[in-house]
Motif scaffolding. Structure first.
Motif, PDB file in Angstrom:
ATOM      1  N   VAL A  58       0.827  -1.157   0.045  1.00  0.00           N
ATOM      2  CA  VAL A  58      -0.089  -0.029   0.113  1.00  0.00           C
ATOM      3  C   VAL A  58       0.866   1.195   0.120  1.00  0.00           C
ATOM      4  CG1 VAL A  58      -1.666   1.333   1.346  1.00  0.00           C
ATOM      5  CG2 VAL A  58      -1.757  -1.287   1.139  1.00  0.00           C
ATOM      6  N   THR A  59       1.935   1.196   0.919  1.00  0.00           N
ATOM      7  CA  THR A  59       2.748   2.612   0.882  1.00  0.00           C
ATOM      8  C   THR A  59       3.486   2.832  -0.136  1.00  0.00           C
ATOM      9  OG1 THR A  59       4.472   1.125   2.096  1.00  0.00           O
ATOM     10  CG2 THR A  59       2.758   2.319   3.361  1.00  0.00           C
ATOM     11  N   TRP A  60       4.075   1.605  -0.867  1.00  0.00           N
ATOM     12  CA  TRP A  60       4.910   1.992  -2.178  1.00  0.00           C
ATOM     13  C   TRP A  60       4.088   2.886  -3.131  1.00  0.00           C
ATOM     14  CZ3 TRP A  60       5.527   1.361  -7.402  1.00  0.00           C
ATOM     15  CH2 TRP A  60       7.094   1.432  -7.569  1.00  0.00           C
ATOM     16  N   PRO A  61       3.069   2.400  -3.552  1.00  0.00           N
ATOM     17  CA  PRO A  61       2.406   3.224  -4.565  1.00  0.00           C
ATOM     18  C   PRO A  61       1.823   4.530  -4.047  1.00  0.00           C
ATOM     19  CG  PRO A  61       1.382   0.845  -4.388  1.00  0.00           C
ATOM     20  CD  PRO A  61       2.246   1.074  -3.269  1.00  0.00           C
ATOM     21  N   ILE A  62       1.422   4.507  -2.852  1.00  0.00           N
ATOM     22  CA  ILE A  62       1.314   5.934  -2.371  1.00  0.00           C
ATOM     23  C   ILE A  62       2.319   6.990  -2.449  1.00  0.00           C
ATOM     24  CG2 ILE A  62       0.764   7.190  -0.154  1.00  0.00           C
ATOM     25  CD1 ILE A  62      -1.184   4.884   0.716  1.00  0.00           C
ATOM     26  N   TYR A  63       3.407   6.292  -2.137  1.00  0.00           N
ATOM     27  CA  TYR A  63       4.702   7.327  -2.036  1.00  0.00           C
ATOM     28  C   TYR A  63       4.986   7.687  -3.525  1.00  0.00           C
ATOM     29  CZ  TYR A  63       9.322   9.152  -1.439  1.00  0.00           C
ATOM     30  OH  TYR A  63      10.558   9.798  -1.446  1.00  0.00           O
ATOM     31  N   THR A  64       4.966   6.706  -4.329  1.00  0.00           N
ATOM     32  CA  THR A  64       5.502   6.805  -5.781  1.00  0.00           C
ATOM     33  C   THR A  64       4.550   7.725  -6.536  1.00  0.00           C
ATOM     34  OG1 THR A  64       6.458   4.555  -5.664  1.00  0.00           O
ATOM     35  CG2 THR A  64       6.509   5.442  -7.626  1.00  0.00           C
ATOM     36  N   LEU A 119       7.259   0.217   9.808  1.00  0.00           N
ATOM     37  CA  LEU A 119       7.901   1.542   9.457  1.00  0.00           C
ATOM     38  C   LEU A 119       9.281   1.519   8.697  1.00  0.00           C
ATOM     39  CD1 LEU A 119       6.892   4.515   9.207  1.00  0.00           C
ATOM     40  CD2 LEU A 119       8.208   5.033  11.198  1.00  0.00           C
ATOM     41  N   GLY A 120      10.043   0.722   9.235  1.00  0.00           N
ATOM     42  CA  GLY A 120      11.534   0.654   8.879  1.00  0.00           C
ATOM     43  C   GLY A 120      11.554   0.244   7.431  1.00  0.00           C
ATOM     44  N   VAL A 121      10.884  -0.838   7.201  1.00  0.00           N
ATOM     45  CA  VAL A 121      10.821  -1.884   5.911  1.00  0.00           C
ATOM     46  C   VAL A 121      10.317  -0.722   4.827  1.00  0.00           C
ATOM     47  CG1 VAL A 121       9.606  -3.713   4.957  1.00  0.00           C
ATOM     48  CG2 VAL A 121      10.840  -4.044   6.818  1.00  0.00           C
ATOM     49  N   THR A 122       9.091  -0.281   4.945  1.00  0.00           N
ATOM     50  CA  THR A 122       8.436   0.522   4.259  1.00  0.00           C
ATOM     51  C   THR A 122       9.248   1.807   3.809  1.00  0.00           C
ATOM     52  OG1 THR A 122       7.031   1.628   5.846  1.00  0.00           O
ATOM     53  CG2 THR A 122       5.999   0.108   4.662  1.00  0.00           C
ATOM     54  N   ILE A 123       9.934   2.428   4.703  1.00  0.00           N
ATOM     55  CA  ILE A 123      10.837   3.450   4.494  1.00  0.00           C
ATOM     56  C   ILE A 123      12.172   3.139   3.811  1.00  0.00           C
ATOM     57  CG2 ILE A 123      12.078   5.110   5.514  1.00  0.00           C
ATOM     58  CD1 ILE A 123      10.365   5.773   7.480  1.00  0.00           C
ATOM     59  N   ILE A 126      11.891   2.486  -0.118  1.00  0.00           N
ATOM     60  CA  ILE A 126      11.867   3.874  -0.706  1.00  0.00           C
ATOM     61  C   ILE A 126      13.208   4.093  -0.881  1.00  0.00           C
ATOM     62  CG2 ILE A 126      10.838   6.248  -0.740  1.00  0.00           C
ATOM     63  CD1 ILE A 126       8.644   4.129  -1.103  1.00  0.00           C
ATOM     64  N   ASP A 127      14.143   4.110   0.406  1.00  0.00           N
ATOM     65  CA  ASP A 127      15.292   4.738   0.392  1.00  0.00           C
ATOM     66  C   ASP A 127      16.131   3.870  -0.625  1.00  0.00           C
ATOM     67  OD1 ASP A 127      14.806   6.552   2.162  1.00  0.00           O
ATOM     68  OD2 ASP A 127      15.414   5.867   4.106  1.00  0.00           O
ATOM     69  N   PHE A 128      16.045   2.802  -0.762  1.00  0.00           N
ATOM     70  CA  PHE A 128      17.030   1.643  -1.468  1.00  0.00           C
ATOM     71  C   PHE A 128      16.551   1.880  -3.079  1.00  0.00           C
ATOM     72  CE2 PHE A 128      17.443  -1.435   2.197  1.00  0.00           C
ATOM     73  CZ  PHE A 128      18.347  -0.298   2.767  1.00  0.00           C
ATOM     74  N   PHE A 132       8.402  -2.162  -7.338  1.00  0.00           N
ATOM     75  CA  PHE A 132       7.234  -2.660  -6.494  1.00  0.00           C
ATOM     76  C   PHE A 132       7.400  -4.011  -6.043  1.00  0.00           C
ATOM     77  CE2 PHE A 132       3.100  -4.375  -6.176  1.00  0.00           C
ATOM     78  CZ  PHE A 132       2.473  -3.633  -4.905  1.00  0.00           C
ATOM     79  N   VAL A 133       7.856  -5.087  -7.097  1.00  0.00           N
ATOM     80  CA  VAL A 133       7.932  -6.315  -6.879  1.00  0.00           C
ATOM     81  C   VAL A 133       9.229  -6.465  -5.865  1.00  0.00           C
ATOM     82  CG1 VAL A 133       8.268  -8.477  -7.842  1.00  0.00           C
ATOM     83  CG2 VAL A 133       7.186  -6.863  -9.095  1.00  0.00           C
ATOM     84  N   THR A 134      10.422  -5.836  -6.090  1.00  0.00           N
ATOM     85  CA  THR A 134      11.599  -6.098  -5.388  1.00  0.00           C
ATOM     86  C   THR A 134      11.280  -5.555  -3.931  1.00  0.00           C
ATOM     87  OG1 THR A 134      12.744  -5.254  -7.287  1.00  0.00           O
ATOM     88  CG2 THR A 134      14.060  -5.513  -5.013  1.00  0.00           C
ATOM     89  N   SER A 135      10.369  -4.674  -3.731  1.00  0.00           N
ATOM     90  CA  SER A 135       9.950  -4.012  -2.381  1.00  0.00           C
ATOM     91  C   SER A 135       9.192  -5.225  -1.745  1.00  0.00           C
ATOM     92  CB  SER A 135       8.877  -2.845  -2.639  1.00  0.00           C
ATOM     93  OG  SER A 135       9.653  -1.761  -2.910  1.00  0.00           O
ATOM     94  N   LEU A 136       8.289  -5.838  -2.535  1.00  0.00           N
ATOM     95  CA  LEU A 136       7.571  -6.962  -1.740  1.00  0.00           C
ATOM     96  C   LEU A 136       8.522  -8.126  -1.389  1.00  0.00           C
ATOM     97  CD1 LEU A 136       4.132  -7.285  -3.794  1.00  0.00           C
ATOM     98  CD2 LEU A 136       4.705  -6.289  -1.687  1.00  0.00           C
ATOM     99  N   VAL A 137       9.371  -8.477  -2.343  1.00  0.00           N
ATOM    100  CA  VAL A 137      10.240  -9.470  -1.836  1.00  0.00           C
ATOM    101  C   VAL A 137      10.933  -9.149  -0.511  1.00  0.00           C
ATOM    102  CG1 VAL A 137      12.322 -10.808  -2.570  1.00  0.00           C
ATOM    103  CG2 VAL A 137      10.539 -10.414  -4.134  1.00  0.00           C
ATOM    104  N   TYR A 138      11.365  -7.864  -0.736  1.00  0.00           N
ATOM    105  CA  TYR A 138      12.216  -7.390   0.607  1.00  0.00           C
ATOM    106  C   TYR A 138      11.339  -7.525   1.730  1.00  0.00           C
ATOM    107  CZ  TYR A 138      14.816  -4.034   3.506  1.00  0.00           C
ATOM    108  OH  TYR A 138      15.507  -3.425   4.311  1.00  0.00           O
ATOM    109  N   ALA A 139      10.168  -7.057   1.604  1.00  0.00           N
ATOM    110  CA  ALA A 139       9.377  -7.084   3.057  1.00  0.00           C
ATOM    111  C   ALA A 139       8.895  -8.412   3.342  1.00  0.00           C
ATOM    112  CB  ALA A 139       7.748  -6.421   2.585  1.00  0.00           C
TER     113      ALA A 139
END
Lengths: 201, 281
Positions: A58-64, A119-123, A126-128, A132-139
């Protein structure tokens, strides 16, 4: 193919090398609070994986699409808002469908809201500058790392409960010492993902 | 102006509103129906979470009462008063409850029981019993390391001189102590049962004598004395049938080992004496 290798390396990195609890020291509160019993530790770990995935999705699209680039400074505020709402949603969901887990998690379920791992993961995503897909794998990797740390530490704590601890170390002191030793053990993994897959994360 | 100040406010408000609507819908469609009678029944219960009813705490018991799975009279600490209060909430008639009390079926103090070894491990009955079934020669008696004391929510059981003793005034008969005792030496008896056998040893008489100076040797003197056919020696141990026993106390007098105790010896005993006697019983 290259992508698969990258995702595998990323998973290994997040689960073992930069484990969210034992290397990044995020989410210590539930780590110490709910690791007393294996059942609730697993429940908490799975709940955190779920919240992490949902929050990132949810946060990745909101930010992007909404915040970047003009309102990037709203990041923390909006993320916390979204995470709090998601945790509430998970709470309602669990109370309805898995009441036993809802009871055993108790106060620690709403506390996922303030679990800095989320919060750390979602931020971090963004910082890295992950897509979208990489973010989900990371999370997901971070969540599995959290689950692993919880399960390992639940085992350690059951051993602590059965041993003769000196009076002044009983309870939280010996738990914190044990946590630091487990954390040091995880330092042995440093560089392993880069070494195996030949790419740096 | 708009882009710098108003738009960010709108974004945050919009996100918050979207989240709020989502939560509202979720709460509506996934609502857990809580019977309001559960709250009322819960308010009637003592709230000690002793587990005497057989459910996981008072909340769980209240939920089971309302769903009709649990009897109203299962709360030993609450007794008749609580059962009737719950009955009033649910609109049901409730009869009288038999008040229960924990009884330690052992009367051997540290000196009276033979200890063939010195136990220096972790202090606790369960821990001690893991090693050769305890440090006492008698495999049935009270070890006196106080697992029952830790289990009691009402401060009604204490270890005095190596023997657990129940305070009959404070004991609610919830049975928490009886569950944790590794030697199963604590039984839950009717409060009105004044005469009890304070021994659990089923060894033969000669063996019992070697292990304890105050154990039941199965001599059957009590059985012969009893006019009501209420006390029987079964498996080398005197057992009282509380339905037949009239608490006349004649078996107490004939017992050569002094293991049969009358908890209310001499009409109304003082609290201190009462406690000691009740505990031995």
């Amino acid at each position: 193919m290259n992508n698969t290798v990258f995702f595998l390396a990323l998973l290994m990195e997040t689960i073992l090398v930069s484990n969210v609890v034992l290397a990044q020291f995020l989410g210590i509160c539930p780590f110490l609070g709910v690791s007393r019993k294996l059942d609730s530790a697993i429940g908490m770990g799975v709940a955190v994986i779920f919240v992490l995935l949902l929050a990132t999705a949810v946060t990745w699209p909101i930010y992007t699409y909404l915040l970047y680039p003009k309102f990037a400074y709203l990041q923390t505020l909006v993320f916390i808002l979204v995470i709090a709402a998601l945790v509430q949603l998970v709470e309602i969901f669990l109370a309805r469908f898995v009441p036993a887990l809802y009871k055993s998690l108790g106060i620690y379920l709403p506390l996922i809201t303030t679990n800095c791992a989320v919060l750390g993961v979602t931020i971090n995503c963004i910082d890295f500058e992950y897509n979208f897909v990489t973010s989900l794998v990371y999370a997901f990797g971070i969540g599995v790392g959290f689950l692993l740390a919880m399960v390992l530490f639940a085992g350690v704590r059951s051993r602590i409960d059965e041993s003769g601890i000196p009076q002044s170390f009983r309870g939280m002191p010996i738990t914190l010492i044990a946590a630091s030793i487990v954390s040091m053990a995880f330092m042995g993994f440093s560089g392993i993902a880069t070494g195996i897959f030949g790419i740096s994360i | 102006m708009f882009e710098a100040y108003i738009l960010p406010v709108l974004i945050v408000v919009g996100v918050g509103l979207a989240a709020g609507v989502m939560l509202m819908l979720a709460a509506k469609f996934m609502a857990v129906e809580v019977d309001e009678r559960v709250e009322k029944v819960r308010a009637c219960l003592p709230g000690a979470n002793c587990g005497g009813c057989g459910y996981a705490g008072c909340d769980d018991y209240a939920a089971h009462i309302v769903s009709g799975e649990a009897p109203l009279t299962a709360c030993p600490p609450g007794g008749t008063a609580v059962a009737q209060a719950i009955g009033a909430v649910l609109g049901q008639e409730v009869g009288e409850m038999v008040p229960m009390v924990a009884v330690v079926n052992c009367s051997a103090t540290k000196d009276q029981a033979v200890h063939p070894m010195d136990y220096i491990g972790r202090k606790g009955c369960l821990a001690a019993s893991l090693l050769y079934n305890g440090d006492m020669a008698c495999q049935f008696g009270c070890l006196g390391y106080g697992d029952c004391v830790d289990a009691c929510k009402y401060d009604a059981i204490h270890v005095v001189d190596g023997l657990a003793r129940v305070d009959k005034d404070l004991c609610t008969g919830c049975g928490a102590c009886s569950v944790v005792c590794p030697h199963n030496v604590i039984s839950i008896n009717p409060h009105a049962a004044h005469v009890v056998v304070a021994c659990s040893n089923t060894d033969k008489g000669a063996q019992t004598r070697k292990k304890c100076s105050t154990g039941c040797i199965g001599c059957k003197k009590c059985e012969k004395q009893c006019e009501y056919d209420a006390i029987k020696v079964i498996n080398n141990l005197a057992v009282i049938d509380f339905d037949k026993c009239t608490s006349c106390g004649k078996c107490v007098d004939v017992c050569p080992q002094h293991v049969i105790e009358n908890c209310f010896k001499g009409a109304v005993a003082g609290p201190a004496e009462d406690e000691a006697v009740a505990a031995e019983a």
